[in-house]
Design an enzyme around this catalytic site. Sequence first.
Site, PDB file in Angstrom:
ATOM      1  N   GLY A   6      12.256  -3.128  11.525  1.00 53.99           N
ATOM      2  CA  GLY A   6      11.185  -2.485  10.772  1.00 53.99           C
ATOM      3  C   GLY A   6       9.966  -3.351  10.524  1.00 53.99           C
ATOM      4  O   GLY A   6       9.070  -2.946   9.780  1.00 53.99           O
ATOM      5  N   HIS A  62       5.944 -11.981   5.672  1.00 50.48           N
ATOM      6  CA  HIS A  62       5.777 -11.491   4.305  1.00 50.48           C
ATOM      7  C   HIS A  62       7.142 -11.218   3.709  1.00 50.48           C
ATOM      8  O   HIS A  62       8.021 -10.654   4.362  1.00 50.48           O
ATOM      9  CB  HIS A  62       4.921 -10.222   4.258  1.00 50.48           C
ATOM     10  CG  HIS A  62       5.319  -9.179   5.261  1.00 50.48           C
ATOM     11  ND1 HIS A  62       4.966  -9.261   6.593  1.00 50.48           N
ATOM     12  CD2 HIS A  62       6.057  -8.047   5.138  1.00 50.48           C
ATOM     13  CE1 HIS A  62       5.474  -8.226   7.240  1.00 50.48           C
ATOM     14  NE2 HIS A  62       6.151  -7.476   6.383  1.00 50.48           N
ATOM     15  N   ILE A  75       0.828  -1.213   0.000  1.00 47.46           N
ATOM     16  CA  ILE A  75       0.000   0.000   0.000  1.00 47.46           C
ATOM     17  C   ILE A  75       0.867   1.271   0.000  1.00 47.46           C
ATOM     18  O   ILE A  75       0.395   2.344  -0.388  1.00 47.46           O
ATOM     19  CB  ILE A  75      -0.957  -0.032   1.224  1.00 47.46           C
ATOM     20  CG1 ILE A  75      -2.202   0.789   0.983  1.00 47.46           C
ATOM     21  CG2 ILE A  75      -0.244   0.357   2.508  1.00 47.46           C
ATOM     22  CD1 ILE A  75      -3.305   0.535   2.002  1.00 47.46           C
ATOM     23  N   ASN A 102      11.792  -8.472   6.757  1.00 51.20           N
ATOM     24  CA  ASN A 102      12.076  -7.747   7.997  1.00 51.20           C
ATOM     25  C   ASN A 102      11.642  -8.634   9.156  1.00 51.20           C
ATOM     26  O   ASN A 102      10.529  -9.169   9.156  1.00 51.20           O
ATOM     27  CB  ASN A 102      11.311  -6.422   8.025  1.00 51.20           C
ATOM     28  CG  ASN A 102      11.836  -5.442   6.995  1.00 51.20           C
ATOM     29  OD1 ASN A 102      13.018  -5.454   6.673  1.00 51.20           O
ATOM     30  ND2 ASN A 102      10.964  -4.603   6.471  1.00 51.20           N
TER      31      ASN A 102
END
Length: 119
Positions: free
Chosen positions: A98, A105, A36, A92
């Site tokens: 982060g 993912h 996004i 990450n």
Amino acid sequence: MAGEPQADCLFCKIVAGTVPATVVRETETTVAFRDINPQAPTHVLVIPKVHYPTAVALAEAEPAIAADILREAAQIAADEKIDDHGYRVVFNTGTGAGQTVFHVHAHVLGGRGLQWPPG
Ligand code: 5GP
Ligand code: ZN
């Protein structure tokens, strides 16, 4: 049970279709959709349909699905024509690195110069 959907997990909701996403590929075990807030011309997230918080947790519990994610990353890179130049696959892991969504993912990033080390 390990791998079960979590009610409070954003990416489990994307798997279930209750949160919309721009899905680019789907397999029996994975979903890939556009980030996004893209950090590169191509920025796709590849997730397993099962819920595990990190790449390591997934690899320990379901190594075949961890491999599926890497194969999907390569397929996306080919589809997006970023494989010739080179692309980055990032997991990450932990808040200090982060990670903000604790459903594993892979970020697939490409289409621009990618500095190393990434910072
Ligand atoms: P992390 O920071 O955990 O490595 O990556 C999470 C990623 O998920 C971020 O790049 C963020 O932009 C993306 N993201 C967060 N919420 C949503 C959402 O609702 N839809 C999509 N498509 N991406 C999201
Ligand atoms: Zn989840």
